[in-house]
Motif scaffolding. Structure first.
Motif, mmCIF file in Angstrom:
data_model
loop_
_atom_site.group_PDB
_atom_site.id
_atom_site.type_symbol
_atom_site.label_atom_id
_atom_site.label_comp_id
_atom_site.label_asym_id
_atom_site.label_seq_id
_atom_site.Cartn_x
_atom_site.Cartn_y
_atom_site.Cartn_z
ATOM 1 N N THR A 72 141.948 -24.509 77.915
ATOM 2 C CA THR A 72 142.762 -23.530 77.173
ATOM 3 C C THR A 72 142.760 -22.212 77.924
ATOM 4 N N HIS A 73 141.851 -21.322 77.604
ATOM 5 C CA HIS A 73 141.752 -20.052 78.310
ATOM 6 C C HIS A 73 140.493 -19.314 77.865
ATOM 7 N N THR A 74 140.147 -18.307 78.648
ATOM 8 C CA THR A 74 139.092 -17.371 78.262
ATOM 9 C C THR A 74 139.700 -15.973 78.268
ATOM 10 N N TYR A 75 138.918 -14.976 77.900
ATOM 11 C CA TYR A 75 139.492 -13.634 77.831
ATOM 12 C C TYR A 75 138.426 -12.570 78.053
ATOM 13 N N LEU A 76 138.897 -11.352 78.362
ATOM 14 C CA LEU A 76 138.073 -10.152 78.396
ATOM 15 C C LEU A 76 138.727 -9.104 77.499
ATOM 16 N N VAL A 77 137.939 -8.122 77.104
ATOM 17 C CA VAL A 77 138.427 -7.055 76.235
ATOM 18 C C VAL A 77 138.857 -5.881 77.110
ATOM 19 N N ILE A 78 140.155 -5.566 77.106
ATOM 20 C CA ILE A 78 140.704 -4.537 77.991
ATOM 21 C C ILE A 78 140.091 -3.167 77.719
ATOM 22 N N SER A 79 139.887 -2.828 76.454
ATOM 23 C CA SER A 79 139.367 -1.497 76.104
ATOM 24 C C SER A 79 137.940 -1.275 76.587
ATOM 25 N N SER A 80 137.267 -2.332 77.003
ATOM 26 C CA SER A 80 135.879 -2.189 77.465
ATOM 27 C C SER A 80 135.752 -2.184 78.982
ATOM 28 N N PHE A 81 136.900 -2.174 79.702
ATOM 29 C CA PHE A 81 136.849 -2.237 81.161
ATOM 30 C C PHE A 81 136.124 -1.037 81.772
ATOM 31 N N HIS A 82 136.228 0.109 81.131
ATOM 32 C CA HIS A 82 135.609 1.312 81.694
ATOM 33 C C HIS A 82 134.278 1.663 81.016
ATOM 34 N N LYS A 83 133.795 0.764 80.202
ATOM 35 C CA LYS A 83 132.465 0.973 79.613
ATOM 36 C C LYS A 83 131.397 0.604 80.632
ATOM 37 N N GLN A 84 130.271 1.279 80.549
ATOM 38 C CA GLN A 84 129.222 1.080 81.535
ATOM 39 C C GLN A 84 128.480 -0.221 81.261
ATOM 40 N N VAL A 85 128.405 -1.057 82.293
ATOM 41 C CA VAL A 85 127.710 -2.340 82.177
ATOM 42 C C VAL A 85 126.202 -2.094 82.095
ATOM 43 N N GLY A 86 125.563 -2.757 81.130
ATOM 44 C CA GLY A 86 124.126 -2.612 80.940
ATOM 45 C C GLY A 86 123.761 -1.577 79.896
ATOM 46 N N ARG A 87 124.723 -0.699 79.570
ATOM 47 C CA ARG A 87 124.468 0.304 78.536
ATOM 48 C C ARG A 87 125.404 0.106 77.337
ATOM 49 N N ASP A 88 126.702 0.016 77.611
ATOM 50 C CA ASP A 88 127.678 -0.153 76.539
ATOM 51 C C ASP A 88 128.059 -1.615 76.319
#
Length: 347
Positions: A72-88
């Motif tokens: 089928t498919h998978t997805y990512l959340v666009i609004s979280s692209f600029h959130k800091q990985v490991g913190r947000d």
């Protein structure tokens, strides 16, 4: 992996008879081999492992969830692209399921990568297939083993006479033959440009600027930059699996999925971006060269003189004046294949 390339080498083996240019051969030999090898690599678990692995609950069998999310498919959340990985967020683009579907970047291309690469290889071979059929073995027939310098004198004289008689009787009749080859070179250039746009469509408008974004990545702020390779080829994604409960109530499971295949895909397509750019540039120079040759008889004479230094200037000028573009192209291709001493004696 070396076994794959050995098998492909025989598949796209280039003939010793030269009927085209070295740039044109890059399209149907090296590029086709690269695309077929990439297509085989992404379909071979030996090199990339399972294409997808999802973190599952006990209510859903592992194979079922993996298969469902893959087809089928998978997805990512666009609004979280600029959130800091490991913190947000735990991973790039991985966040709680959004309420608005427009905030979801859906990925469904990955199961089509191997087929797309194979289709691209076919497109790159089409100009070669057309020219091989249109050329019809003319160069090989006219060579008559004159590419071998050491042959009996009697046989050499007979073959030279046959070749000279053919060139004399068919002078000014090879334009259409040459134009077909020039069309195939133009088609090869159009194919490279078209494939760039094809892949841009395949990756939803992200491919044309892919290489530029990768080069600019090192100049951006480390905390704010978004890796374009991770954005197009995410390693961690999410998948929504819905099933009916005992009372037929819909149960929604939001799974986290690992895509190890994308580690290979990103390397493949960053290489193809730069390779197609170089190949397109060289092909464009070739078309410009053909145009200059088409409009300038003087350039044709200069090319013959610089390529075949054993020919005298008087012979070259006579050839250029008495022949057309198609005849010049035939002379040039014969000179590429026939022994240089024999080629000099012919004229």
């Amino acid at each position: 992996m070396l076994d794959i390339f050995r098998g492909l080498k025989n598949l796209v083996k280039v003939s010793h008879v030269r009927i085209d240019s070295s740039i044109f051969r890059l399209h149907y030999s090296l590029t086709v081999m690269i695309l077929l090898a990439f297509s085989l690599i992404v379909t071979t678990r030996q090199y990339v492992g399972n294409p997808i692995d999802c973190i599952h609950t006990k209510d859903i069998p592992e194979d079922v969830l993996n298969t469902y999310c893959w087809i089928t498919h998978t997805y990512l959340v666009i609004s979280s692209f600029h959130k800091q990985v490991g913190r947000d967020v735990p991973h790039f683009g991985v966040d709680k399921m959004p309420t608005d579907e427009s905030d979801m970047k859906v990925y469904k291309y990955y199961q089509w990568v191997c087929f797309c690469l194979f289709f691209q290889a076919i497109l790159f071979y089409i100009p070669r297939w057309l020219w091989k059929n249109w050329e019809g073995g003319k160069i090989q027939a006219l060579m008559m083993d004159l590419d071998v310098g050491i042959i009996p004198d009697m046989e050499k004289k007979q073959k030279k006479k046959l070749l000279v008689d053919y060139l004399h009787d068919n002078i000014r009749q090879h334009n259409w033959w040459a134009y077909r080859y020039f069309f195939c070179e133009l088609l090869a250039l159009g194919n490279v440009i078209g494939q760039m746009f094809l892949m841009d469509k395949f990756f939803e408008g992200e491919f044309l600027t892919f290489g530029i974004k990768v080069l600019r990545l090192s100049e951006e702020d480390e905390e704010r930059r978004v890796d374009p390779m991770v954005k197009i080829f995410p390693r961690m994604t999410k998948c929504i699996f819905r099933k009916g409960g005992p009372s037929m109530n819909i149960e929604t499971h939001d799974a986290l999925c690992i895509l190890p295949l994308n580690v290979v895909n990103e390397k493949i397509y960053i290489f193809l971006w730069f390779w197609f750019l170089v190949l397109g540039f060289l092909s464009a120079l070739t078309i410009c060269y053909r145009f200059v040759v088409f409009v300038s008889p003087r350039i044709r004479g200069f090319i013959l003189g610089s390529r075949f230094r054993l020919l005298s200037q008087d012979v070259i000028q006579t050839l250029v004046k008495k022949s057309r573009l198609g005849d010049w192209f035939l002379f040039y291709m014969l000179g590429q294949n026939i022994d240089s001493i024999i080629f000099k004696i012919l004229y």
